[in-house]
Write an enzyme that holds these catalytic residues in place. Sequence first.
Site, short mmCIF file in Angstrom:
data_model
loop_
_atom_site.label_atom_id
_atom_site.label_comp_id
_atom_site.label_asym_id
_atom_site.label_seq_id
_atom_site.Cartn_x
_atom_site.Cartn_y
_atom_site.Cartn_z
N LYS A 1 91.47 -30.36 131.97
CA LYS A 1 92.64 -30.26 132.86
C LYS A 1 93.72 -29.34 132.31
CE LYS A 1 92.69 -34.52 130.68
NZ LYS A 1 91.93 -35.72 130.68
N GLU B 1 85.68 -31.25 139.12
CA GLU B 1 86.01 -32.57 139.68
C GLU B 1 86.41 -33.58 138.59
OE1 GLU B 1 85.83 -33.43 143.35
OE2 GLU B 1 87.22 -34.69 142.25
N GLY C 1 91.03 -48.12 122.49
CA GLY C 1 90.50 -46.80 122.81
C GLY C 1 90.99 -46.24 124.14
N LYS D 1 97.15 -32.46 135.66
CA LYS D 1 96.23 -32.75 136.77
C LYS D 1 96.91 -32.49 138.11
CE LYS D 1 94.02 -36.35 134.04
NZ LYS D 1 94.15 -37.73 133.60
N1 LIG Z 1 87.20 -38.57 127.51
C1 LIG Z 1 87.46 -38.71 128.80
O1 LIG Z 1 87.42 -39.83 129.33
C2 LIG Z 1 87.82 -37.51 129.65
C3 LIG Z 1 88.06 -37.68 131.02
C4 LIG Z 1 88.34 -36.56 131.81
C5 LIG Z 1 88.41 -35.31 131.22
N2 LIG Z 1 88.21 -35.18 129.87
C6 LIG Z 1 88.30 -33.83 129.28
O2 LIG Z 1 86.99 -33.47 128.84
C7 LIG Z 1 87.10 -32.66 127.67
C8 LIG Z 1 86.30 -33.30 126.53
O3 LIG Z 1 86.84 -34.57 126.26
P1 LIG Z 1 86.11 -35.58 125.23
O4 LIG Z 1 86.85 -36.86 125.34
O5 LIG Z 1 84.64 -35.56 125.46
O6 LIG Z 1 86.45 -34.90 123.82
P2 LIG Z 1 85.88 -35.30 122.39
O7 LIG Z 1 85.19 -36.62 122.43
O8 LIG Z 1 86.99 -35.11 121.41
O9 LIG Z 1 84.76 -34.20 122.12
C9 LIG Z 1 85.08 -32.84 122.01
C10 LIG Z 1 83.83 -32.03 121.72
O10 LIG Z 1 84.18 -30.65 121.80
C11 LIG Z 1 83.59 -29.98 120.67
N3 LIG Z 1 84.37 -28.77 120.40
C12 LIG Z 1 85.69 -28.65 120.12
N4 LIG Z 1 86.04 -27.36 120.01
C13 LIG Z 1 84.91 -26.64 120.24
C14 LIG Z 1 84.61 -25.26 120.27
N5 LIG Z 1 85.55 -24.34 120.07
N6 LIG Z 1 83.33 -24.88 120.55
C15 LIG Z 1 82.36 -25.80 120.77
N7 LIG Z 1 82.60 -27.14 120.77
C16 LIG Z 1 83.85 -27.55 120.50
C17 LIG Z 1 83.61 -31.02 119.55
O11 LIG Z 1 82.68 -30.66 118.57
P3 LIG Z 1 82.37 -31.60 117.31
O12 LIG Z 1 81.56 -32.74 117.88
O13 LIG Z 1 81.58 -30.75 116.41
O14 LIG Z 1 83.70 -32.03 116.77
C18 LIG Z 1 83.23 -32.28 120.34
O15 LIG Z 1 81.84 -32.39 120.46
C19 LIG Z 1 88.60 -32.51 127.37
O16 LIG Z 1 89.07 -31.36 127.99
C20 LIG Z 1 89.20 -33.74 128.07
O17 LIG Z 1 90.53 -33.52 128.45
C21 LIG Z 1 87.91 -36.25 129.07
#
Ligand SMILES: NC(=O)c1ccc[n+]([C@@H]2O[C@H](COP(=O)([O-])OP(=O)(O)OC[C@H]3O[C@@H](n4cnc5c(N)ncnc54)[C@H](OP(=O)(O)O)[C@@H]3O)[C@@H](O)[C@H]2O)c1
Length: 419
Positions: free
Chosen positions: A99, A123, A181, A199
Amino acid sequence: MDNHKKLIIGLFGFGVVGEGLYKVLQQTPSLNAEIKKVCIKNSGKKRNAPDALFTADKEELLNDDEINVIVEVIDDANAAYEIATRALKSGKAVVSASKKMIAENLPSLLELQLETGGSFLYEAAACASIPVIRNLEEYYDNDLLHSIKAIVNGSTNFILTRMFEDKLDFQQALTLAQQLGFAESNPKLDIEGFDAVNKWAFLLTHAYGIVEHPENNLFNGIQNIKATDAKVASEKHLHIKLTAQAQKLKNGGVAAFVLPQFVTEDDHLSFVKNEYNGVVIESGFADKQFFYGKGAGSFPTASAVLSDISALRYQYKYEYKKLYHHIPNELNEDYFLRAYVSFDDWKFIPRDKCEWIEEWHANEDRKYLVGVISFRELKTSQWWKENNTSLILTANPVIDDLDIRKLKKKSLELAGIAL
Ligand SMILES: NC(=O)c1ccc[n+]([C@@H]2O[C@H](COP(=O)([O-])OP(=O)(O)OC[C@H]3O[C@@H](n4cnc5c(N)ncnc54)[C@H](OP(=O)(O)O)[C@@H]3O)[C@@H](O)[C@H]2O)c1
Protein backbone atom coordinates in the site's frame (compact mmCIF):
# COMPACT_ATOMS: atom_id res chain seq x y z
CA MET A 1 -2.41 -13.27 -21.78
CA ASP A 2 -4.62 -15.98 -23.30
CA ASN A 3 -6.88 -18.01 -21.01
CA HIS A 4 -5.04 -21.29 -21.53
CA LYS A 5 -1.57 -19.94 -21.06
CA LYS A 6 0.07 -21.05 -17.85
CA LEU A 7 0.81 -18.28 -15.38
CA ILE A 8 4.49 -18.50 -14.50
CA ILE A 9 5.08 -16.47 -11.38
CA GLY A 10 8.17 -14.73 -10.09
CA LEU A 11 7.46 -14.07 -6.41
CA PHE A 12 9.23 -11.31 -4.49
CA GLY A 13 9.03 -11.83 -0.69
CA PHE A 14 8.49 -14.96 1.37
CA GLY A 15 7.26 -13.47 4.64
CA VAL A 16 3.73 -13.50 6.06
CA VAL A 17 2.04 -12.91 2.70
CA GLY A 18 4.56 -14.57 0.36
CA GLU A 19 4.65 -17.86 2.25
CA GLY A 20 0.86 -17.71 2.58
CA LEU A 21 0.56 -17.40 -1.18
CA TYR A 22 2.96 -20.29 -1.74
CA LYS A 23 0.78 -22.55 0.44
CA VAL A 24 -2.51 -21.30 -1.03
CA LEU A 25 -1.30 -21.92 -4.60
CA GLN A 26 -0.41 -25.51 -3.68
CA GLN A 27 -4.05 -26.00 -2.75
CA THR A 28 -5.44 -24.49 -5.95
CA PRO A 29 -3.98 -26.57 -8.80
CA SER A 30 -6.91 -25.74 -11.09
CA LEU A 31 -5.57 -22.21 -11.44
CA ASN A 32 -2.75 -23.50 -13.66
CA ALA A 33 -0.27 -21.13 -12.05
CA GLU A 34 3.19 -22.02 -10.83
CA ILE A 35 5.82 -20.16 -8.83
CA LYS A 36 9.05 -20.52 -10.79
CA LYS A 37 11.35 -18.54 -8.52
CA VAL A 38 11.17 -16.61 -5.24
CA CYS A 39 13.40 -13.60 -4.59
CA ILE A 40 14.10 -12.82 -0.93
CA LYS A 41 16.49 -10.48 0.84
CA ASN A 42 18.52 -12.75 3.13
CA SER A 43 19.64 -15.95 1.44
CA GLY A 44 20.77 -17.51 4.73
CA LYS A 45 17.27 -17.88 6.26
CA LYS A 46 15.65 -21.29 6.69
CA ARG A 47 12.48 -21.50 4.53
CA ASN A 48 9.51 -23.85 4.41
CA ALA A 49 10.05 -24.59 0.72
CA PRO A 50 12.78 -26.23 -1.43
CA ASP A 51 16.09 -24.30 -1.44
CA ALA A 52 16.26 -24.37 -5.24
CA LEU A 53 13.24 -22.08 -5.40
CA PHE A 54 15.03 -19.15 -3.79
CA THR A 55 17.41 -16.48 -4.96
CA ALA A 56 18.54 -13.12 -3.61
CA ASP A 57 19.19 -11.86 -7.15
CA LYS A 58 16.19 -9.96 -8.51
CA GLU A 59 17.56 -10.09 -12.06
CA GLU A 60 16.92 -13.84 -12.16
CA LEU A 61 13.19 -13.08 -12.04
CA LEU A 62 13.02 -9.80 -13.91
CA ASN A 63 15.11 -11.05 -16.85
CA ASP A 64 13.39 -14.42 -17.16
CA ASP A 65 11.18 -14.27 -20.26
CA GLU A 66 9.23 -17.32 -19.22
CA ILE A 67 7.97 -15.53 -16.08
CA ASN A 68 4.85 -13.64 -17.15
CA VAL A 69 3.60 -12.53 -13.70
CA ILE A 70 5.54 -10.76 -10.96
CA VAL A 71 3.95 -10.93 -7.52
CA GLU A 72 5.56 -8.38 -5.23
CA VAL A 73 4.93 -8.83 -1.49
CA ILE A 74 8.03 -7.34 0.13
CA ASP A 75 8.25 -4.90 3.02
CA ASP A 76 10.43 -2.26 1.33
CA ALA A 77 8.42 0.34 -0.60
CA ASN A 78 11.35 1.73 -2.62
CA ALA A 79 12.54 -1.68 -3.77
CA ALA A 80 8.91 -2.66 -4.48
CA TYR A 81 8.49 0.36 -6.75
CA GLU A 82 11.59 -0.53 -8.74
CA ILE A 83 10.45 -4.14 -9.10
CA ALA A 84 6.90 -3.22 -10.15
CA THR A 85 7.95 -0.60 -12.69
CA ARG A 86 10.68 -2.71 -14.26
CA ALA A 87 8.33 -5.68 -14.53
CA LEU A 88 5.57 -3.61 -16.17
CA LYS A 89 8.05 -2.09 -18.62
CA SER A 90 9.20 -5.54 -19.66
CA GLY A 91 5.66 -6.70 -20.40
CA LYS A 92 4.99 -8.73 -17.25
CA ALA A 93 1.75 -8.43 -15.31
CA VAL A 94 2.25 -7.26 -11.71
CA VAL A 95 0.35 -8.11 -8.54
CA SER A 96 1.30 -6.14 -5.43
CA ALA A 97 0.24 -5.78 -1.79
CA SER A 98 2.43 -2.75 -0.97
CA LYS A 99 0.00 0.00 0.00
CA LYS A 100 2.77 2.47 0.85
CA MET A 101 4.49 2.00 -2.50
CA ILE A 102 1.21 2.33 -4.43
CA ALA A 103 -0.07 5.34 -2.47
CA GLU A 104 3.17 7.27 -2.76
CA ASN A 105 3.71 6.58 -6.47
CA LEU A 106 0.22 6.47 -7.86
CA PRO A 107 0.58 9.16 -10.60
CA SER A 108 3.62 7.49 -12.15
CA LEU A 109 2.10 4.01 -11.78
CA LEU A 110 -1.04 5.24 -13.56
CA GLU A 111 1.07 6.67 -16.35
CA LEU A 112 3.02 3.46 -16.71
CA GLN A 113 -0.15 1.39 -16.96
CA LEU A 114 -1.39 3.65 -19.77
CA GLU A 115 1.96 3.48 -21.50
CA THR A 116 2.47 -0.28 -21.30
CA GLY A 117 -1.14 -1.47 -21.29
CA GLY A 118 -0.07 -4.01 -18.65
CA SER A 119 -2.10 -5.29 -15.71
CA PHE A 120 -1.17 -3.93 -12.30
CA LEU A 121 -3.48 -5.33 -9.62
CA TYR A 122 -3.37 -4.72 -5.86
CA GLU A 123 -6.58 -5.91 -4.19
CA ALA A 124 -4.59 -7.17 -1.17
CA ALA A 125 -3.20 -3.71 -0.45
CA ALA A 126 -6.47 -2.39 1.05
CA CYS A 127 -8.61 -4.42 3.47
CA ALA A 128 -6.82 -7.64 2.38
CA SER A 129 -9.56 -10.26 2.06
CA ILE A 130 -12.38 -7.78 1.31
CA PRO A 131 -12.72 -7.26 -2.47
CA VAL A 132 -13.23 -3.53 -2.15
CA ILE A 133 -11.13 -2.24 -5.05
CA ARG A 134 -12.72 -4.43 -7.67
CA ASN A 135 -16.17 -3.60 -6.36
CA LEU A 136 -15.54 0.13 -6.48
CA GLU A 137 -14.00 -0.22 -9.90
CA GLU A 138 -16.72 -2.33 -11.48
CA TYR A 139 -19.94 -1.76 -9.65
CA TYR A 140 -20.57 1.75 -8.43
CA ASP A 141 -21.15 4.38 -11.02
CA ASN A 142 -19.64 7.72 -10.17
CA ASP A 143 -22.90 9.60 -9.71
CA LEU A 144 -24.43 6.93 -7.53
CA LEU A 145 -21.71 6.64 -4.94
CA HIS A 146 -22.85 8.92 -2.12
CA SER A 147 -20.29 7.89 0.44
CA ILE A 148 -17.82 5.29 1.54
CA LYS A 149 -16.86 4.85 5.17
CA ALA A 150 -14.40 2.22 6.28
CA ILE A 151 -12.20 0.69 8.92
CA VAL A 152 -9.07 -0.10 6.93
CA ASN A 153 -6.53 -0.75 9.69
CA GLY A 154 -6.81 -3.86 11.84
CA SER A 155 -4.16 -2.93 14.45
CA THR A 156 -5.89 0.27 15.53
CA ASN A 157 -9.28 -1.43 15.49
CA PHE A 158 -7.94 -4.16 17.75
CA ILE A 159 -6.54 -1.57 20.20
CA LEU A 160 -9.78 0.45 20.27
CA THR A 161 -11.85 -2.70 20.77
CA ARG A 162 -9.73 -3.78 23.76
CA MET A 163 -9.90 -0.25 25.24
CA PHE A 164 -13.68 -0.52 25.08
CA GLU A 165 -14.29 -4.11 26.06
CA ASP A 166 -11.49 -4.65 28.61
CA LYS A 167 -11.31 -1.02 29.80
CA LEU A 168 -7.57 -0.97 29.04
CA ASP A 169 -5.76 2.30 28.55
CA PHE A 170 -4.12 2.95 25.19
CA GLN A 171 -0.65 1.72 26.19
CA GLN A 172 -1.97 -1.52 27.71
CA ALA A 173 -4.09 -2.22 24.63
CA LEU A 174 -1.13 -1.52 22.33
CA THR A 175 1.11 -3.89 24.31
CA LEU A 176 -1.55 -6.61 24.07
CA ALA A 177 -1.85 -6.04 20.31
CA GLN A 178 1.93 -6.40 19.96
CA GLN A 179 1.98 -9.58 22.08
CA LEU A 180 -0.72 -11.14 19.89
CA GLY A 181 0.95 -10.11 16.62
CA PHE A 182 -1.71 -7.54 15.65
CA ALA A 183 0.69 -4.59 15.88
CA GLU A 184 4.30 -4.13 14.79
CA SER A 185 7.08 -3.63 17.36
CA ASN A 186 7.34 -0.13 15.85
CA PRO A 187 3.62 0.65 15.64
CA LYS A 188 3.90 4.29 14.47
CA LEU A 189 2.71 3.64 10.89
CA ASP A 190 -0.47 2.00 12.13
CA ILE A 191 -1.39 3.97 15.23
CA GLU A 192 -0.63 7.40 13.82
CA GLY A 193 -2.83 6.76 10.78
CA PHE A 194 -0.16 6.54 8.04
CA ASP A 195 -1.15 3.03 6.98
CA ALA A 196 -4.84 3.93 6.84
CA VAL A 197 -4.32 7.11 4.82
CA ASN A 198 -2.07 5.26 2.37
CA LYS A 199 -4.89 2.80 1.65
CA TRP A 200 -7.39 5.63 1.53
CA ALA A 201 -5.34 7.47 -1.12
CA PHE A 202 -5.86 4.81 -3.79
CA LEU A 203 -9.33 3.78 -2.63
CA LEU A 204 -10.32 7.40 -3.38
CA THR A 205 -9.01 6.90 -6.91
CA HIS A 206 -11.18 3.83 -7.45
CA ALA A 207 -14.20 5.36 -5.70
CA TYR A 208 -14.15 8.89 -7.08
CA GLY A 209 -11.28 9.28 -9.57
CA ILE A 210 -9.32 11.42 -7.10
CA VAL A 211 -5.53 11.18 -7.28
CA GLU A 212 -3.98 12.83 -4.25
CA HIS A 213 -0.77 12.13 -2.34
CA PRO A 214 -1.63 10.56 1.05
CA GLU A 215 0.05 13.38 2.93
CA ASN A 216 -2.34 15.89 1.35
CA ASN A 217 -5.28 14.18 3.02
CA LEU A 218 -6.48 15.21 6.47
CA PHE A 219 -5.63 12.33 8.78
CA ASN A 220 -4.69 11.30 12.28
CA GLY A 221 -4.43 8.04 14.18
CA ILE A 222 -5.51 6.91 17.62
CA GLN A 223 -2.32 7.70 19.56
CA ASN A 224 -3.99 10.40 21.68
CA ILE A 225 -7.18 8.57 22.56
CA LYS A 226 -7.60 8.17 26.30
CA ALA A 227 -9.49 5.68 28.45
CA THR A 228 -11.60 8.69 29.51
CA ASP A 229 -12.65 9.21 25.88
CA ALA A 230 -13.76 5.58 25.70
CA LYS A 231 -15.71 6.11 28.94
CA VAL A 232 -17.50 9.18 27.53
CA ALA A 233 -18.30 7.20 24.37
CA SER A 234 -19.70 4.25 26.36
CA GLU A 235 -21.89 6.57 28.42
CA LYS A 236 -23.33 7.97 25.20
CA HIS A 237 -23.79 4.44 23.72
CA LEU A 238 -21.15 5.11 21.07
CA HIS A 239 -18.03 3.32 19.87
CA ILE A 240 -14.78 4.90 18.69
CA LYS A 241 -13.33 3.73 15.36
CA LEU A 242 -10.48 4.98 13.20
CA THR A 243 -12.63 5.78 10.22
CA ALA A 244 -11.69 6.59 6.65
CA GLN A 245 -14.55 8.49 5.09
CA ALA A 246 -15.39 10.11 1.78
CA GLN A 247 -18.71 11.60 0.81
CA LYS A 248 -20.20 13.69 -1.95
CA LEU A 249 -21.01 17.25 -0.88
CA LYS A 250 -23.91 19.38 -2.04
CA ASN A 251 -21.54 21.44 -4.20
CA GLY A 252 -20.48 18.29 -6.11
CA GLY A 253 -17.05 18.00 -4.49
CA VAL A 254 -15.92 15.22 -2.21
CA ALA A 255 -15.09 15.47 1.50
CA ALA A 256 -12.44 12.96 2.55
CA PHE A 257 -10.47 12.32 5.72
CA VAL A 258 -9.12 9.60 8.01
CA LEU A 259 -9.82 10.41 11.66
CA PRO A 260 -11.06 8.75 14.85
CA GLN A 261 -14.82 8.94 14.88
CA PHE A 262 -17.71 8.05 17.17
CA VAL A 263 -20.03 5.51 15.60
CA THR A 264 -23.50 4.76 16.87
CA GLU A 265 -24.45 1.30 18.09
CA ASP A 266 -26.57 0.65 15.00
CA ASP A 267 -23.81 1.72 12.58
CA HIS A 268 -22.46 -1.31 10.69
CA LEU A 269 -18.93 -0.28 11.59
CA SER A 270 -19.67 -0.74 15.30
CA PHE A 271 -19.90 -4.49 14.60
CA VAL A 272 -16.36 -4.50 13.21
CA LYS A 273 -14.22 -5.55 16.14
CA ASN A 274 -10.64 -6.53 16.89
CA GLU A 275 -8.41 -6.98 13.84
CA TYR A 276 -11.28 -7.04 11.34
CA ASN A 277 -11.94 -4.43 8.64
CA GLY A 278 -15.27 -3.19 7.34
CA VAL A 279 -16.53 -0.97 4.54
CA VAL A 280 -19.94 0.69 4.25
CA ILE A 281 -20.86 1.99 0.81
CA GLU A 282 -23.89 4.19 0.34
CA SER A 283 -25.17 4.53 -3.17
CA GLY A 284 -28.11 6.08 -4.93
CA PHE A 285 -30.55 3.21 -5.28
CA ALA A 286 -29.04 0.30 -3.36
CA ASP A 287 -28.83 2.33 -0.13
CA LYS A 288 -26.21 0.91 2.25
CA GLN A 289 -24.01 -2.09 1.63
CA PHE A 290 -21.61 -3.53 4.16
CA PHE A 291 -18.44 -5.52 3.49
CA TYR A 292 -16.72 -7.23 6.39
CA GLY A 293 -13.61 -9.38 6.66
CA LYS A 294 -10.03 -9.88 7.70
CA GLY A 295 -7.83 -6.96 6.76
CA ALA A 296 -4.51 -8.70 7.38
CA GLY A 297 -2.90 -12.06 8.04
CA SER A 298 -1.19 -14.67 5.92
CA PHE A 299 -4.09 -16.53 4.25
CA PRO A 300 -6.64 -13.68 4.13
CA THR A 301 -4.09 -11.46 2.35
CA ALA A 302 -2.85 -14.30 0.15
CA SER A 303 -6.48 -14.96 -0.88
CA ALA A 304 -6.70 -11.45 -2.36
CA VAL A 305 -3.36 -11.89 -4.14
CA LEU A 306 -4.64 -15.21 -5.47
CA SER A 307 -7.79 -13.57 -6.74
CA ASP A 308 -5.70 -11.00 -8.64
CA ILE A 309 -3.56 -13.78 -10.14
CA SER A 310 -6.72 -15.57 -11.16
CA ALA A 311 -8.09 -12.38 -12.77
CA LEU A 312 -4.99 -12.25 -14.96
CA ARG A 313 -6.33 -15.35 -16.72
CA TYR A 314 -8.80 -13.10 -18.51
CA GLN A 315 -6.43 -10.15 -18.93
CA TYR A 316 -8.18 -8.17 -16.23
CA LYS A 317 -6.84 -4.70 -15.57
CA TYR A 318 -8.23 -1.74 -13.67
CA GLU A 319 -9.81 0.71 -16.05
CA TYR A 320 -9.86 3.52 -13.45
CA LYS A 321 -13.30 4.34 -14.79
CA LYS A 322 -13.96 7.24 -12.42
CA LEU A 323 -10.69 8.85 -13.48
CA TYR A 324 -10.71 8.27 -17.23
CA HIS A 325 -14.32 7.57 -18.25
CA HIS A 326 -16.19 10.04 -16.05
CA ILE A 327 -15.50 13.57 -15.00
CA PRO A 328 -13.29 12.87 -11.98
CA ASN A 329 -14.45 14.29 -8.66
CA GLU A 330 -12.38 16.81 -6.80
CA LEU A 331 -11.58 17.01 -3.14
CA ASN A 332 -13.34 19.93 -1.56
CA GLU A 333 -12.29 21.81 1.57
CA ASP A 334 -15.28 24.09 1.95
CA TYR A 335 -17.10 22.33 4.76
CA PHE A 336 -17.11 21.91 8.51
CA LEU A 337 -16.68 19.01 10.89
CA ARG A 338 -18.43 18.45 14.19
CA ALA A 339 -15.90 17.09 16.66
CA TYR A 340 -15.41 16.11 20.27
CA VAL A 341 -12.11 17.46 21.60
CA SER A 342 -10.72 16.33 24.97
CA PHE A 343 -7.76 18.00 26.64
CA ASP A 344 -5.92 18.66 29.90
CA ASP A 345 -6.13 22.44 29.98
CA TRP A 346 -8.19 25.10 28.20
CA LYS A 347 -4.98 26.97 27.44
CA PHE A 348 -4.19 24.42 24.71
CA ILE A 349 -7.48 24.98 22.89
CA PRO A 350 -7.83 28.03 20.61
CA ARG A 351 -11.56 28.38 21.16
CA ASP A 352 -11.85 31.12 18.55
CA LYS A 353 -11.00 28.47 15.95
CA CYS A 354 -14.30 26.71 16.64
CA GLU A 355 -17.23 27.98 14.59
CA TRP A 356 -19.37 27.28 17.61
CA ILE A 357 -19.33 25.06 20.68
CA GLU A 358 -22.32 22.89 21.49
CA GLU A 359 -21.24 21.16 24.68
CA TRP A 360 -18.45 21.39 27.24
CA HIS A 361 -17.52 19.45 30.36
CA ALA A 362 -14.78 19.79 32.91
CA ASN A 363 -13.58 17.08 35.25
CA GLU A 364 -10.58 17.48 37.50
CA ASP A 365 -8.13 15.76 35.20
CA ARG A 366 -9.79 15.91 31.79
CA LYS A 367 -12.06 18.34 29.95
CA TYR A 368 -13.90 18.12 26.67
CA LEU A 369 -16.00 20.11 24.27
CA VAL A 370 -18.12 19.29 21.26
CA GLY A 371 -17.81 21.95 18.60
CA VAL A 372 -17.81 22.69 14.91
CA ILE A 373 -14.50 23.41 13.21
CA SER A 374 -13.77 24.19 9.60
CA PHE A 375 -12.01 21.48 7.58
CA ARG A 376 -9.38 24.03 6.55
CA GLU A 377 -8.59 24.87 10.17
CA LEU A 378 -7.92 21.20 10.93
CA LYS A 379 -5.91 20.80 7.74
CA THR A 380 -3.64 23.76 8.44
CA SER A 381 -3.13 23.51 12.21
CA GLN A 382 -1.72 21.03 14.69
CA TRP A 383 -3.21 22.14 18.04
CA TRP A 384 -5.79 19.35 17.93
CA LYS A 385 -3.03 16.71 17.85
CA GLU A 386 -0.63 18.27 20.35
CA ASN A 387 -0.36 18.63 24.15
CA ASN A 388 -2.26 15.43 24.83
CA THR A 389 -5.30 16.75 22.98
CA SER A 390 -7.58 14.14 21.44
CA LEU A 391 -10.00 14.89 18.59
CA ILE A 392 -12.78 12.47 17.70
CA LEU A 393 -15.35 13.30 15.04
CA THR A 394 -18.99 12.89 16.00
CA ALA A 395 -21.23 10.47 14.10
CA ASN A 396 -22.29 12.20 10.84
CA PRO A 397 -19.68 14.92 11.26
CA VAL A 398 -19.83 16.69 7.88
CA ILE A 399 -21.67 20.03 7.74
CA ASP A 400 -21.75 21.48 4.26
CA ASP A 401 -24.88 23.56 4.46
CA LEU A 402 -23.20 26.91 4.85
CA ASP A 403 -26.48 28.83 5.31
CA ILE A 404 -27.37 26.73 8.33
CA ARG A 405 -23.91 27.36 9.69
CA LYS A 406 -24.32 31.14 9.39
CA LEU A 407 -27.77 31.03 10.99
CA LYS A 408 -26.57 28.85 13.84
CA LYS A 409 -23.59 31.07 14.51
CA LYS A 410 -25.75 34.19 14.47
CA SER A 411 -28.32 32.73 16.86
CA LEU A 412 -25.59 31.69 19.29
CA GLU A 413 -24.07 35.18 19.11
CA LEU A 414 -27.45 36.73 19.83
CA ALA A 415 -27.86 34.39 22.79
CA GLY A 416 -24.44 35.48 24.01
CA ILE A 417 -22.98 32.00 24.01
CA ALA A 418 -20.97 31.96 20.81
CA LEU A 419 -17.24 32.43 21.14
N1 LIG B 1 1.07 -9.05 6.64
C1 LIG B 1 -0.14 -8.69 6.27
O1 LIG B 1 -1.14 -9.10 6.86
C2 LIG B 1 -0.33 -7.76 5.09
C3 LIG B 1 -1.63 -7.41 4.68
C4 LIG B 1 -1.80 -6.58 3.57
C5 LIG B 1 -0.69 -6.10 2.89
N2 LIG B 1 0.57 -6.43 3.34
C6 LIG B 1 1.72 -5.89 2.60
O2 LIG B 1 2.38 -6.99 1.98
C7 LIG B 1 3.79 -6.73 1.93
C8 LIG B 1 4.53 -7.88 2.62
O3 LIG B 1 4.12 -7.94 3.96
P1 LIG B 1 4.58 -9.16 4.92
O4 LIG B 1 3.81 -9.00 6.17
O5 LIG B 1 4.50 -10.44 4.17
O6 LIG B 1 6.11 -8.79 5.19
P2 LIG B 1 7.21 -9.68 5.93
O7 LIG B 1 6.59 -10.83 6.64
O8 LIG B 1 8.07 -8.74 6.70
O9 LIG B 1 8.07 -10.28 4.72
C9 LIG B 1 8.79 -9.45 3.85
C10 LIG B 1 9.53 -10.30 2.83
O10 LIG B 1 10.10 -9.42 1.87
C11 LIG B 1 11.45 -9.84 1.62
N3 LIG B 1 12.21 -8.68 1.14
C12 LIG B 1 12.41 -7.48 1.74
N4 LIG B 1 13.11 -6.66 0.93
C13 LIG B 1 13.34 -7.36 -0.21
C14 LIG B 1 14.00 -7.06 -1.42
N5 LIG B 1 14.55 -5.87 -1.64
N6 LIG B 1 14.03 -8.02 -2.40
C15 LIG B 1 13.47 -9.23 -2.19
N7 LIG B 1 12.81 -9.56 -1.05
C16 LIG B 1 12.75 -8.64 -0.08
C17 LIG B 1 11.92 -10.40 2.96
O11 LIG B 1 13.02 -11.24 2.74
P3 LIG B 1 13.70 -12.08 3.93
O12 LIG B 1 12.71 -13.19 4.20
O13 LIG B 1 14.95 -12.58 3.35
O14 LIG B 1 13.86 -11.14 5.08
C18 LIG B 1 10.65 -11.14 3.41
O15 LIG B 1 10.60 -12.42 2.86
C19 LIG B 1 4.01 -5.36 2.59
O16 LIG B 1 3.99 -4.38 1.61
C20 LIG B 1 2.76 -5.21 3.48
O17 LIG B 1 2.43 -3.86 3.70
C21 LIG B 1 0.77 -7.25 4.41
